[in-house]
Design an enzyme around this catalytic site. Structure first.
Site, mmCIF file in Angstrom:
data_model
loop_
_atom_site.group_PDB
_atom_site.id
_atom_site.type_symbol
_atom_site.label_atom_id
_atom_site.label_comp_id
_atom_site.label_asym_id
_atom_site.label_seq_id
_atom_site.Cartn_x
_atom_site.Cartn_y
_atom_site.Cartn_z
ATOM 1 N N LYS A 2 0.879 -1.280 0.083
ATOM 2 C CA LYS A 2 -0.107 -0.002 -0.016
ATOM 3 C C LYS A 2 0.920 1.320 0.112
ATOM 4 C CE LYS A 2 -4.021 -1.920 0.154
ATOM 5 N NZ LYS A 2 -5.062 -1.648 -0.981
ATOM 6 N N GLU B 254 -10.206 5.296 2.713
ATOM 7 C CA GLU B 254 -10.938 4.281 3.104
ATOM 8 C C GLU B 254 -9.946 3.233 3.601
ATOM 9 O OE1 GLU B 254 -9.466 2.726 -0.266
ATOM 10 O OE2 GLU B 254 -10.333 4.625 -0.158
ATOM 11 N N SER C 170 1.656 -9.737 -0.944
ATOM 12 C CA SER C 170 1.196 -8.218 -0.636
ATOM 13 C C SER C 170 1.307 -7.750 0.605
ATOM 14 C CB SER C 170 -0.206 -8.214 -1.307
ATOM 15 O OG SER C 170 -1.076 -8.854 -0.900
#
Length: 408
Positions: A88, A110, A376
């Protein structure tokens, strides 16, 4: 610099937004276009990630898993080693630089699993922005460790109590905030969904994963992988790694959340339960009823518990370039366990979906094949979910080494 250029990708994408947001979206589109044409922007972006994060993240040969299955050679792209524990940060650093370029002083976001929320709060601390994070009340409870760190980083975390109290409801609240505060606020959308230019923009920043992975696998193996697996919620990590290989003869597999089975999942493309529609500012595939009302979703992984999927991935599915499958909660917990005990790695439950599908298919492959799995994020945030699973006798049996065979 990117192979994804909006606003439409085949039949999907667009910018279905209220008129009040038009000027703000246009401002963002212009800033993004100018940044891509600025020769120093990508260099600054990479420089920050190389000194502030852990880029390039390593590509790890999974020697023990390779021996365990005895077929293809398995490599793992280690986005879990990125600062804040997931891919991220790649996106939020890029969007943070854009927010500075536009003169914004506040960011909102969000989050479902909380990884995007932590990354956004971290970026806000680094760049000096005020920060508000919207998170479904259900996700606040099941991802409490990430909520703790968001708050410690100085972000305001707002539990969303409307609807099903998960990611889709958090997105709705973030869009409302943005419409009311667009003069000083940038919405750091966390995945490759939403109105144009977000799908293209997020894919652009996440493409650093695929660029690195392609160079690394050629360096270590001297050839392309046969298959690449990545989990798919909105699609940012999958598009990040897939982007480096779209022009190569490599099979790309996106793995959605199969949940508990039909009617209790978050699989839009693999299950056949999704259908074309418009929500959250874009046209894509959604889990919805005949009236276009969004259905309830379920996944053991909060970050995949979303009704929609990137319009770019919808187009890549239609063209046949990406194959989509779904892994159930049970398969995911088994795969998580195997990776943990064989490699000493704890993949986030989102990432464990990619491992689960790879393990189901690996006996179809041979020793000359190379498999690449995108890890990830790491499982720190999933400690309570995993702890609850310890109560399951089946999982305890796995840890004692009596697990079922994989890929048979």
């Amino acid at each position: 610099m990117t192979m994804f250029k909006g606003p439409y990708y085949g039949h999907y994408g667009g910018a279905f937004i209220p008129e009040v947001l038009y000027a703000t979206i246009k401002e963002l589109e212009v800033a993004f276009k100018e940044a891509k044409q600025d020769s120093g922007f990508w260099a600054e972006y990479r420089q920050i990630l190389s000194t502030y994060s852990c880029r390039p993240t390593p590509l790890t040969f999974a020697e023990n898993l390779t021996k365990y299955f005895g077929t293809a050679r398995i490599y793992i792209k280690r986005e879990d080693l990125n600062h804040t524990g997931a891919h991220k940060l790649n996106n939020v650093i890029g969007q943070g630089l854009l927010a500075k370029r536009m003169g914004k002083t506040r960011v909102i976001a969000e989050t479902g699993a909380g990884q995007h929320g932590v990354a956004t709060a971290t970026m806000a601390a680094r760049f000096g922005f005020r920060c508000t994070i919207y998170m479904g009340e259900v996700d606040v409870q099941r991802q409490r460790p990430n909520v703790f760190w968001m708050e410690r980083l100085g972000a305001e975390v707002v539990p969303v109590k409307d609807g099903t109290k998960i990611l889709k409801d958090a997105i709705n609240e973030a869009l409302r905030d943005w419409a009311a505060n667009m003069d000083d606020t940038h919405y750091v959308l966390g995945t490759a969904c939403g109105p144009h230019p977000f799908p293209e923009m997020v894919s652009y920043f996440q493409s650093i994963i695929g660029k690195e992975a392609r160079a690394q696998i050629l360096d270590q193996e001297g050839k392309m992988p046969s298959r690449i697996y990545a989990c798919v919620g909105g699609g940012s990590n999958a598009l990040g790694i897939f982007s480096g290989f779209l022009a190569d003869p490599v099979e790309l597999i996106g793995v959605e959340a199969g949940g508990k089975g039909p009617g209790q999942n978050a699989s839009r493309l693999a299950s056949g339960e999704g259908s074309p529609g418009v929500a959250h500012g874009y046209k894509g595939f959604f889990l919805q009823d005949h009236d276009g009302q969004m259905k309830h979703t379920h996944s053991v992984a909060a970050g995949l518990d979303y009704v929609g999927v990137s319009p770019i991935l919808c187009s890549l599915r239609d063209s046949g370039r990406v194959r989509f499958k779904a892994a159930t909660d049970s398969e995911v917990m088994d795969a998580f366990s195997l990776v943990l005990v064989k490699e000493g790695l704890a993949p986030a439950l989102e990432s464990a979906h990619a491992f689960a599908q790879a393990f189901k298919e690996i006996n179809q492959m041979c020793r000359e094949d190379v498999v690449l799995i995108n890890l990830s994020g790491r499982a720190d945030k999933d400690i309570f979910t995993v702890a609850d699973a310890l109560e399951d006798p089946k999982w305890q049996e796995f840890i004692r080494g009596k697990a079922k065979s994989y890929g048979t």
